[in-house]
Design a protein around this motif. Structure first.
Motif, short mmCIF file in Angstrom:
data_model
loop_
_atom_site.label_atom_id
_atom_site.label_comp_id
_atom_site.label_asym_id
_atom_site.label_seq_id
_atom_site.Cartn_x
_atom_site.Cartn_y
_atom_site.Cartn_z
N ALA A 84 8.67 -8.46 -12.78
CA ALA A 84 8.15 -8.94 -11.49
C ALA A 84 6.98 -8.05 -11.08
N MET A 85 6.37 -8.41 -9.97
CA MET A 85 5.41 -7.54 -9.30
C MET A 85 6.20 -6.72 -8.29
N TYR A 86 5.98 -5.41 -8.28
CA TYR A 86 6.63 -4.53 -7.31
C TYR A 86 5.57 -4.01 -6.35
N LEU A 87 5.80 -4.30 -5.08
CA LEU A 87 4.84 -3.97 -4.04
C LEU A 87 5.38 -2.87 -3.15
N CYS A 88 4.53 -1.89 -2.91
CA CYS A 88 4.86 -0.83 -1.96
C CYS A 88 4.06 -1.10 -0.69
N ALA A 89 4.65 -0.84 0.45
CA ALA A 89 3.96 -1.02 1.72
C ALA A 89 4.34 0.11 2.66
N VAL A 132 2.18 -3.57 11.80
CA VAL A 132 1.56 -4.17 10.63
C VAL A 132 1.95 -3.37 9.40
N GLN A 133 2.13 -4.07 8.29
CA GLN A 133 2.40 -3.39 7.03
C GLN A 133 1.14 -3.36 6.16
N TYR A 134 0.93 -2.22 5.52
CA TYR A 134 -0.21 -2.03 4.63
C TYR A 134 0.32 -1.95 3.20
N PHE A 135 -0.18 -2.84 2.38
CA PHE A 135 0.34 -2.96 1.02
C PHE A 135 -0.56 -2.28 0.00
N GLY A 136 0.08 -1.78 -1.04
CA GLY A 136 -0.64 -1.35 -2.21
C GLY A 136 -0.95 -2.54 -3.10
N PRO A 137 -1.68 -2.30 -4.20
CA PRO A 137 -2.08 -3.40 -5.07
C PRO A 137 -0.96 -3.94 -5.95
N GLY A 138 0.15 -3.20 -6.00
CA GLY A 138 1.29 -3.67 -6.79
C GLY A 138 1.31 -3.13 -8.20
N GLN A 168 0.63 7.26 -0.20
CA GLN A 168 -0.12 6.76 0.95
C GLN A 168 -0.89 7.89 1.63
N THR A 169 -2.05 7.52 2.17
CA THR A 169 -2.87 8.49 2.90
C THR A 169 -2.87 8.21 4.39
N LEU A 170 -2.00 7.29 4.83
CA LEU A 170 -1.97 6.86 6.23
C LEU A 170 -1.05 7.70 7.09
N ASN A 171 -0.23 8.54 6.47
CA ASN A 171 0.75 9.34 7.18
C ASN A 171 1.74 8.48 7.98
N HIS A 172 2.06 7.32 7.42
CA HIS A 172 3.00 6.43 8.09
C HIS A 172 4.44 6.88 7.88
N ASN A 173 5.26 6.58 8.87
CA ASN A 173 6.66 6.99 8.80
C ASN A 173 7.47 6.14 7.84
N VAL A 174 7.09 4.87 7.70
CA VAL A 174 7.93 3.93 6.98
C VAL A 174 7.27 3.54 5.65
N MET A 175 8.08 3.53 4.60
CA MET A 175 7.61 3.05 3.30
C MET A 175 8.62 2.03 2.77
N TYR A 176 8.09 0.95 2.20
CA TYR A 176 8.90 -0.17 1.74
C TYR A 176 8.65 -0.42 0.25
N TRP A 177 9.68 -0.96 -0.39
CA TRP A 177 9.52 -1.51 -1.74
C TRP A 177 9.95 -2.97 -1.71
N TYR A 178 9.05 -3.83 -2.22
CA TYR A 178 9.32 -5.24 -2.34
C TYR A 178 9.28 -5.64 -3.82
N GLN A 179 10.06 -6.65 -4.14
CA GLN A 179 9.98 -7.29 -5.45
C GLN A 179 9.43 -8.70 -5.23
N GLN A 180 8.44 -9.07 -6.03
CA GLN A 180 7.88 -10.41 -5.90
C GLN A 180 7.80 -11.06 -7.27
N LYS A 181 8.53 -12.13 -7.43
CA LYS A 181 8.45 -12.90 -8.68
C LYS A 181 7.43 -14.02 -8.51
N SER A 182 7.01 -14.57 -9.62
CA SER A 182 5.91 -15.51 -9.63
C SER A 182 6.12 -16.65 -8.63
#
Lengths: 114, 113
Positions: free
Chosen positions: B87-92, B101-107, B25-39
């Motif tokens: 699955a799709m794995y999403l970072c935010a 607000v959460q900012y997501f990557g493309p997965g 991330q280039t936002l210098n945010h304190n929090v980073m998340y990992w999500y799993q998303q199935k179809s």
């Protein structure tokens, strides 16, 4: 357990019509957010509405929140083909611990027919 | 202008073969998340970092691990992928955990063969 449930699960409308999606949740919240997800992509934030707010607007988007009914709606006016996507509500629950996170609903799949 | 970057966008791994997904991330945010998303499902939070403080969700399998070596980078390690981990794995990212607000990557789309 799922906090948010969107209704309908899928919605198809003609371009130019308005689209309304609803979200119901179970527990008291700090705020509610709406996100959009294009197919195979990440989520994009649309609007955040706090628990003490009743309505917010952003361009063609209008979000309402009724905390007494534990529900929210997202209205997209004058829909365009580019609005085709899945729309998720996400709730941040009240907590005494200050470390709550968003819980996403099941989503509404919106298709705009040109 | 990319703010949350995920690599690779598509990952194929074999059953039981460890795999690592990356997020920056280039936002210098304190929090980073990992999500799993199935179809056709909601994103499901696996864990998040507040700075270096790791917060695991109670129902996240031990097979999933994460590392955050610095503010910008976060990794998801799947030690022994099973077919059910496809699955799709999403970072935010977000500035804070609450009220943000959460900012997501493309997965990253993970396929397990």
């Amino acid at each position: 357990s799922q906090q948010g449930e969107e209704d309908p699960q899928a919605l198809s409308i003609q371009e130019g019509e308005n689209a309304t999606m609803n979200c119901s949740y179970k527990t008291s919240i700090n705020n509610l957010q709406w996100y959009r997800q294009n197919s195979g992509r990440g989520l994009v934030h649309l609007i955040l509405i706090r628990s003490n707010e009743r309505e917010k607007h952003s361009g063609r988007l209008r979000v309402t929140l009724d905390t007494s009914k534990k529900s929210s709606s997202l209205l997209i006016t004058a829909s365009r083909a580019a609005d085709t996507a899945s729309y998720f509500c996400a709730t941040e629950r009240l907590s005494n611990f200050g470390n709550e996170k968003l819980t996403f609903g099941t989503g509404t799949r919106l298709t705009i027919i040109p | 202008d990319a703010m949350v970057i995920q690599n690779p966008r598509y990952q194929v791994t074999q059953f039981g073969k460890p795999v690592t997904l990356s997020c920056s991330q280039t936002l210098n945010h304190n929090v980073m998340y990992w999500y799993q998303q199935k179809s056709s499902q909601a994103p499901k939070l696996l864990f998040h970092y507040y700075d270096k403080d790791f917060n695991n969700e109670a129902d996240t399998p031990d097979n999933f691990q994460s590392r955050r070596p610095n503010t910008s980078f976060c990794f998801l390690d799947i030690r022994s992928p099973g077919l059910g981990d496809a699955a799709m794995y999403l970072c935010a990212t977000s500035r804070t955990v609450t009220g943000a607000v959460q900012y997501f990557g493309p997965g990253t789309r993970l396929t397990v063969t």
